[in-house]
Motif scaffolding. Structure first.
Motif, PDB file in Angstrom:
ATOM      1  N   LYS A  64       0.676  -1.379   0.056  1.00 54.01           N
ATOM      2  CA  LYS A  64       0.041   0.071   0.137  1.00 54.01           C
ATOM      3  C   LYS A  64       0.907   1.202  -0.020  1.00 54.01           C
ATOM      4  CE  LYS A  64      -4.348  -1.889   1.695  1.00 54.01           C
ATOM      5  NZ  LYS A  64      -5.324  -1.695   3.063  1.00 54.01           N
ATOM      6  N   ASP A 101     -10.152   2.693   1.715  1.00 52.32           N
ATOM      7  CA  ASP A 101     -10.245   1.916   2.965  1.00 52.32           C
ATOM      8  C   ASP A 101     -11.198   2.789   3.693  1.00 52.32           C
ATOM      9  OD1 ASP A 101      -8.853  -0.504   2.692  1.00 52.32           O
ATOM     10  OD2 ASP A 101      -7.186   0.392   3.178  1.00 52.32           O
ATOM     11  N   CYS A 127      -1.907   1.299  14.515  1.00 55.99           N
ATOM     12  CA  CYS A 127      -1.491   2.662  13.601  1.00 55.99           C
ATOM     13  C   CYS A 127      -0.691   1.864  12.372  1.00 55.99           C
ATOM     14  CB  CYS A 127      -0.717   3.358  14.465  1.00 55.99           C
ATOM     15  SG  CYS A 127      -0.522   4.924  13.589  1.00 55.99           S
ATOM     16  N   GLY A 128      -1.162   1.176  11.714  1.00 52.00           N
ATOM     17  CA  GLY A 128      -0.419   0.541  10.463  1.00 52.00           C
ATOM     18  C   GLY A 128      -1.284   1.210   9.222  1.00 52.00           C
ATOM     19  N   GLY A 129      -0.971   0.624   8.152  1.00 46.67           N
ATOM     20  CA  GLY A 129      -1.632   1.265   6.875  1.00 46.67           C
ATOM     21  C   GLY A 129      -2.878   1.595   6.871  1.00 46.67           C
ATOM     22  N   ALA A 130      -4.014   0.578   7.412  1.00 47.51           N
ATOM     23  CA  ALA A 130      -5.301   0.904   7.716  1.00 47.51           C
ATOM     24  C   ALA A 130      -5.606   1.990   8.514  1.00 47.51           C
ATOM     25  CB  ALA A 130      -5.744  -0.412   8.241  1.00 47.51           C
ATOM     26  N   ALA A 131      -4.877   1.996   9.615  1.00 53.51           N
ATOM     27  CA  ALA A 131      -5.470   3.281  10.586  1.00 53.51           C
ATOM     28  C   ALA A 131      -4.995   4.488   9.715  1.00 53.51           C
ATOM     29  CB  ALA A 131      -4.454   3.090  11.705  1.00 53.51           C
ATOM     30  N   ASN A 150      -0.736   2.898  20.078  1.00 52.37           N
ATOM     31  CA  ASN A 150       0.004   1.873  19.207  1.00 52.37           C
ATOM     32  C   ASN A 150       1.092   1.399  19.956  1.00 52.37           C
ATOM     33  OD1 ASN A 150       0.280   0.678  16.557  1.00 52.37           O
ATOM     34  ND2 ASN A 150       2.146   1.692  16.206  1.00 52.37           N
ATOM     35  N   ARG A 151       1.408   0.033  19.844  1.00 53.11           N
ATOM     36  CA  ARG A 151       2.610  -0.717  20.588  1.00 53.11           C
ATOM     37  C   ARG A 151       4.009   0.252  20.094  1.00 53.11           C
ATOM     38  NH1 ARG A 151       4.423  -6.356  18.072  1.00 53.11           N
ATOM     39  NH2 ARG A 151       4.590  -4.893  16.214  1.00 53.11           N
ATOM     40  N   LYS A 155       5.130   5.879  16.171  1.00 50.02           N
ATOM     41  CA  LYS A 155       4.270   5.564  14.826  1.00 50.02           C
ATOM     42  C   LYS A 155       2.941   6.453  14.827  1.00 50.02           C
ATOM     43  CE  LYS A 155       5.382   1.402  12.860  1.00 50.02           C
ATOM     44  NZ  LYS A 155       4.993   0.088  12.190  1.00 50.02           N
ATOM     45  N   LEU A 199      -3.589  -8.402  15.326  1.00 54.00           N
ATOM     46  CA  LEU A 199      -3.783  -9.119  16.478  1.00 54.00           C
ATOM     47  C   LEU A 199      -5.303  -9.578  16.265  1.00 54.00           C
ATOM     48  CD1 LEU A 199      -2.046  -7.391  19.341  1.00 54.00           C
ATOM     49  CD2 LEU A 199      -1.198  -9.297  18.282  1.00 54.00           C
ATOM     50  N   LEU A 201      -5.872 -12.285  14.162  1.00 55.30           N
ATOM     51  CA  LEU A 201      -5.714 -12.761  12.971  1.00 55.30           C
ATOM     52  C   LEU A 201      -5.663 -14.241  13.240  1.00 55.30           C
ATOM     53  CD1 LEU A 201      -4.248 -10.451  10.372  1.00 55.30           C
ATOM     54  CD2 LEU A 201      -6.472 -11.421  10.232  1.00 55.30           C
ATOM     55  N   TYR A 227     -11.912  -9.582   9.756  1.00 55.21           N
ATOM     56  CA  TYR A 227     -13.266 -10.085   9.766  1.00 55.21           C
ATOM     57  C   TYR A 227     -13.457 -11.401  10.053  1.00 55.21           C
ATOM     58  CZ  TYR A 227     -10.713 -10.416   5.055  1.00 55.21           C
ATOM     59  OH  TYR A 227      -9.636 -10.940   4.174  1.00 55.21           O
ATOM     60  N   MET A 249     -16.327  -3.409   5.764  1.00 53.47           N
ATOM     61  CA  MET A 249     -15.627  -2.620   5.509  1.00 53.47           C
ATOM     62  C   MET A 249     -14.915  -3.099   4.234  1.00 53.47           C
ATOM     63  SD  MET A 249     -12.237  -1.408   7.744  1.00 53.47           S
ATOM     64  CE  MET A 249     -10.774  -0.437   6.854  1.00 53.47           C
ATOM     65  N   LEU A 250     -14.718  -4.230   4.280  1.00 55.95           N
ATOM     66  CA  LEU A 250     -14.116  -4.878   2.893  1.00 55.95           C
ATOM     67  C   LEU A 250     -14.784  -4.860   1.984  1.00 55.95           C
ATOM     68  CD1 LEU A 250     -11.536  -6.656   1.982  1.00 55.95           C
ATOM     69  CD2 LEU A 250     -13.224  -8.651   2.245  1.00 55.95           C
ATOM     70  N   GLN A 253     -14.991  -0.801   0.752  1.00 57.09           N
ATOM     71  CA  GLN A 253     -13.910  -0.315   0.050  1.00 57.09           C
ATOM     72  C   GLN A 253     -13.901  -0.883  -1.395  1.00 57.09           C
ATOM     73  OE1 GLN A 253     -10.981  -2.166  -0.771  1.00 57.09           O
ATOM     74  NE2 GLN A 253     -11.688  -4.120  -0.095  1.00 57.09           N
TER      75      GLN A 253
HETATM   76  N1  LIG Z   1     -11.663  -5.006   6.656  1.00 59.95           N
HETATM   77  C1  LIG Z   1     -10.815  -4.174   5.802  1.00 59.95           C
HETATM   78  O1  LIG Z   1     -11.368  -3.899   4.819  1.00 59.95           O
HETATM   79  C2  LIG Z   1      -9.644  -3.970   6.361  1.00 59.95           C
HETATM   80  C3  LIG Z   1      -8.992  -3.378   5.346  1.00 59.95           C
HETATM   81  C4  LIG Z   1      -7.506  -3.044   5.707  1.00 59.95           C
HETATM   82  C5  LIG Z   1      -6.855  -3.696   6.879  1.00 59.95           C
HETATM   83  N2  LIG Z   1      -7.664  -4.147   7.619  1.00 59.95           N
HETATM   84  C6  LIG Z   1      -7.187  -5.203   8.787  1.00 59.95           C
HETATM   85  O2  LIG Z   1      -6.548  -4.027   9.548  1.00 59.95           O
HETATM   86  C7  LIG Z   1      -5.504  -4.648  10.343  1.00 59.95           C
HETATM   87  C8  LIG Z   1      -4.097  -3.730  10.131  1.00 59.95           C
HETATM   88  O3  LIG Z   1      -3.860  -3.833   8.600  1.00 59.95           O
HETATM   89  P1  LIG Z   1      -2.584  -2.739   8.286  1.00 59.95           P
HETATM   90  O4  LIG Z   1      -2.701  -2.994   6.687  1.00 59.95           O
HETATM   91  O5  LIG Z   1      -2.756  -1.591   9.088  1.00 59.95           O
HETATM   92  O6  LIG Z   1      -1.347  -3.536   8.814  1.00 59.95           O
HETATM   93  P2  LIG Z   1       0.029  -3.100   9.085  1.00 59.95           P
HETATM   94  O7  LIG Z   1       0.436  -1.936   8.291  1.00 59.95           O
HETATM   95  O8  LIG Z   1       0.950  -4.131   8.913  1.00 59.95           O
HETATM   96  O9  LIG Z   1      -0.068  -2.702  10.847  1.00 59.95           O
HETATM   97  C9  LIG Z   1      -0.126  -3.719  11.422  1.00 59.95           C
HETATM   98  C10 LIG Z   1      -0.701  -3.065  12.914  1.00 59.95           C
HETATM   99  O10 LIG Z   1      -0.801  -4.073  14.115  1.00 59.95           O
HETATM  100  C11 LIG Z   1       0.206  -3.686  15.069  1.00 59.95           C
HETATM  101  N3  LIG Z   1       0.751  -5.075  15.574  1.00 59.95           N
HETATM  102  C12 LIG Z   1       0.982  -6.213  14.845  1.00 59.95           C
HETATM  103  N4  LIG Z   1       1.649  -7.138  15.532  1.00 59.95           N
HETATM  104  C13 LIG Z   1       1.218  -6.699  16.946  1.00 59.95           C
HETATM  105  C14 LIG Z   1       1.780  -7.157  18.027  1.00 59.95           C
HETATM  106  N5  LIG Z   1       2.247  -8.456  18.334  1.00 59.95           N
HETATM  107  N6  LIG Z   1       1.409  -6.578  19.348  1.00 59.95           N
HETATM  108  C15 LIG Z   1       0.845  -5.351  19.184  1.00 59.95           C
HETATM  109  N7  LIG Z   1       0.714  -4.579  17.838  1.00 59.95           N
HETATM  110  C16 LIG Z   1       0.739  -5.521  16.974  1.00 59.95           C
HETATM  111  C17 LIG Z   1       1.163  -2.828  14.491  1.00 59.95           C
HETATM  112  O11 LIG Z   1       1.826  -2.342  15.648  1.00 59.95           O
HETATM  113  P3  LIG Z   1       3.512  -1.712  15.314  1.00 59.95           P
HETATM  114  O12 LIG Z   1       3.120  -0.542  14.529  1.00 59.95           O
HETATM  115  O13 LIG Z   1       3.863  -1.633  16.736  1.00 59.95           O
HETATM  116  O14 LIG Z   1       4.233  -2.426  14.471  1.00 59.95           O
HETATM  117  C18 LIG Z   1       0.389  -1.946  13.492  1.00 59.95           C
HETATM  118  O15 LIG Z   1      -0.258  -1.171  14.460  1.00 59.95           O
HETATM  119  C19 LIG Z   1      -5.221  -6.133   9.708  1.00 59.95           C
HETATM  120  O16 LIG Z   1      -5.725  -6.979  10.711  1.00 59.95           O
HETATM  121  C20 LIG Z   1      -5.979  -6.056   8.415  1.00 59.95           C
HETATM  122  O17 LIG Z   1      -6.752  -7.520   8.290  1.00 59.95           O
HETATM  123  C21 LIG Z   1      -9.194  -4.715   7.057  1.00 59.95           C
END
Ligand SMILES: NC(=O)c1ccc[n+]([C@@H]2O[C@H](COP(=O)([O-])OP(=O)(O)OC[C@H]3O[C@@H](n4cnc5c(N)ncnc54)[C@H](OP(=O)(O)O)[C@@H]3O)[C@@H](O)[C@H]2O)c1
Length: 281
Positions: A64, A101, A127-131, A150-151, A155, A199, A201, A227, A249-250, A253
């Motif tokens: 992304k 998203d 606070c990853g890409g989705a946030a 966020n952990r 970020k 977390l 999944l 989901y 949401m899926l 989007q």
């Molecule tokens: N429903 C939908 O349409 C949709 C669309 C997009 C995403 N999503 C979901 O959104 C979630 C995040 O996706 P993303 O794209 O944002 O992923 P990402 O960019 O990889 O971000 C992952 C997030 O999870 C945290 N994390 C991962 N492992 C952790 C752990 N062991 N302890 C604490 N925090 C942890 C990360 O914290 P750090 O920053 O500290 O690493 C970060 O905030 C996923 O579950 C994805 O399935 C859903």
């Protein structure tokens, strides 16, 4: 007609082909949407292929942000959030990108809870890409407050700083998800709690925060972007709190991506059935 695609690493699990092809089939346009497993090192080669062969594609993890340098045009919020999930390829091979998203999340909140985001107070866990993508969208749509735990707290602070530059009147705060005192204070004032970590999944994952902080007197709605029926959702439902997982949401989007590419109205119920692997009627 050129094809459409979703790219990711991994991508096998993606529900997008079933969902998007249901929409194309509804409009008698065949089943042109495929999935490609693209590893990070292969992204450049994929882009060259896409310019010649595709009309559009979706990006999922980990592409992304990485796709952005390859694009000729990027929506300003998607650029600021560094998160693009929808790319359109024109006849000349020019690429334009945006993120759907946030639209997906906003529409899912309305469908699940019957509430609008304007003036609302949000708490994000993760606070990853989705946030990033969804927080920018919610701010654009008039959210009053966005609090981010966020952990990796740096970020969260970086995202809050970016948001405050674009939206000076937005109220922002950051914390660690282990800071129970702050989270409990936030929850008492939050309209929507958005779980946006990965977390949940996996079965063995720890909860994204101390679930004892959720209590039945809270006025918030709990939305998990995952989901699946996560421990967070189970706990929220046990307490009688409004709660929903990320399937809507899926769906939305993807519906917005379809409309951007084709200019046609997305057939929501057909896409929902396609996403769930059910035959549409
Ligand atoms: N429903 C939908 O349409 C949709 C669309 C997009 C995403 N999503 C979901 O959104 C979630 C995040 O996706 P993303 O794209 O944002 O992923 P990402 O960019 O990889 O971000 C992952 C997030 O999870 C945290 N994390 C991962 N492992 C952790 C752990 N062991 N302890 C604490 N925090 C942890 C990360 O914290 P750090 O920053 O500290 O690493 C970060 O905030 C996923 O579950 C994805 O399935 C859903």
């Amino acid at each position: 007609m050129r094809n459409y695609a979703v790219i990711g690493d991994p991508v096998e699990h993606s529900r997008s082909p079933g969902m998007q092809n249901a929409a194309f089939e509804f409009h008698h346009l065949g089943s042109p949407y495929v999935k490609y497993h693209v590893r990070p090192a292969e992204l450049g080669d994929f882009v060259e292929f896409a310019k010649r062969q595709l009309a559009g594609f979706n990006c999922t993890v980990p592409h992304k942000a990485a796709i952005i340098p390859f694009l000729d045009e990027v929506d300003p919020d998607a650029l600021a959030a560094q998160s693009v999930n929808t790319v359109t390829v024109d006849e000349n091979g020019r690429l334009s990108g945006t993120s759907t998203d946030g639209y997906g999340l906003e529409t899912a909140l309305r469908e699940n809870f019957g509430k609008d985001v304007e003036g609302a107070e949000f708490c994000f866990i993760g606070c990853g890409g989705a946030a990033h993508a969804t927080a920018f969208h919610l701010a654009r749509r008039g959210a009053k407050t966005i609090r981010i735990a966020n952990r990796t707290i740096e970020k969260a602070e970086e995202l809050a700083e970016k948001l405050s530059k674009c939206f000076p009147s937005l109220e922002l705060d950051t914390a660690s998800p282990r800071d129970n005192g702050t989270l409990s204070d936030w929850f008492a004032r939050t309209n929507f709690l958005i779980q946006a970590t990965s977390l949940g999944l996996k079965f063995a994952d720890p909860p994204p925060f101390d679930l004892e902080l959720l209590t039945p007197d809270l006025k918030l709605a709990v939305f998990d972007t995952i989901y699946l029926d996560t421990p967070l959702l189970k706990r929220a439902k046990e307490l009688g709190l409004p709660a929903a997982g990320g399937s809507a949401m899926l769906l939305y989007q993807g519906a917005k991506s379809f409309e951007i590419w084709t200019g046609l109205p997305a057939p929501i119920e057909e896409m929902r059935a396609g996403m769930e692997g059910k035959p549409s009627c």
